[in-house]
Design a protein around this motif. Sequence first.
Motif: not given
Length: 374
Positions: A204-206, A211-212, A300-301, A348-350
């Motif tokens: 997800f962080e990547w 994403w572009r 954040r999501v 419970r979190g990302i």
Amino acid sequence: MTTAEPHETIRVGLEERAYDILIGANLLERAGEEIAARMPGARAAIVTDENVAAIHLKALEAGLAKAGIQSTAVVVPAGEQSKSFSVLQTVVDAILAARLERRDVVIALGGGVVGDLSGFAAGIIRRGMDFVQVPTSLLAQVDSSVGGKTGINTAHGKNLVGVFHQPKLVLADTSVLDTLPEREFRAGYAETVKYGLIDRPDFFEWLEANWREVFAGGPARARAIAVACQSKAEVVARDERETGDRALLNLGHTFGHALEATTGYDSARLVHGEGVAIGMALAHRFSARLNLASPDDAVRVEAHLTQVGLPTKLSDIPGELPDAEQLLAYITQDKKVSRGALTFILTRGIGQSFIAKDVPSSEVLTFLRDSLAR
């Protein structure tokens, strides 16, 4: 003789039902070669929709002919409405009329609708024909083409009639994604993000950072598809028929399916990936409301999905929506409901999603009322 372009192979380990997912450019041209190597002597029925047929059908037919595979095409209307009993009957009748046998092959050339519909047809014709997925949308490449779930919709809800029927091969041609409308690509991207939110926070962080490049194509796009397919392949190998943690793949889908049903599967208002995007945002907000996760994770999501142009709120859906009670009624029809108890994928979190059983309907109803008011 030309050298084949490199591709990545991911194995779905299901013992005697194991199969390969091939990911790379220009695989459509090599489809006949790959199919003939695995199913020698087979004839084929290509099931596709009107939009995909206009762009990709001739290339696939040529690739099959080059490998000596006779084929017949069955073209259905584009859109979610084709996942119906009436269109299923049309497809089944056409395949039987072509006198295809059990060891011949049904090829799904298209997005998730075509894959679900033709996979179901393959699963029931002659009690199970061989089946190959050639997904032409990002959503289908990262999600619906892998794992053997097939089915159609009914007035009672989405995908309520179907069978588990694993393909013999999945050919994810990354170059065909260049022909996708941007909205459809974004919708598929929502399913890609899902894998990071389930249990791969680094992914997800990547995606947040890259994403572009994924949208632009090239190595980043291929990497995103490969990570998603690998993630799904591992889950399917552990839990083929969704009796355990395969249900985690439904993150965002319980809300999303209900929204699709309430909009009558009208793609002008909402397509599947958009419903999943809203569903994932709702799942994270609901988790925060239940004090399971930090509200910062939900923010954040939502921020990332909004940044790429995806909807995240019920108010993002054009037109009127029914009240919270009606939305809850659609949710209770979902396949994840067990003996009336509501089951959701919460977090419970990302990257820390889990299966929450016996979620009180009163909590869901209050949450839906508040979400409709946003």
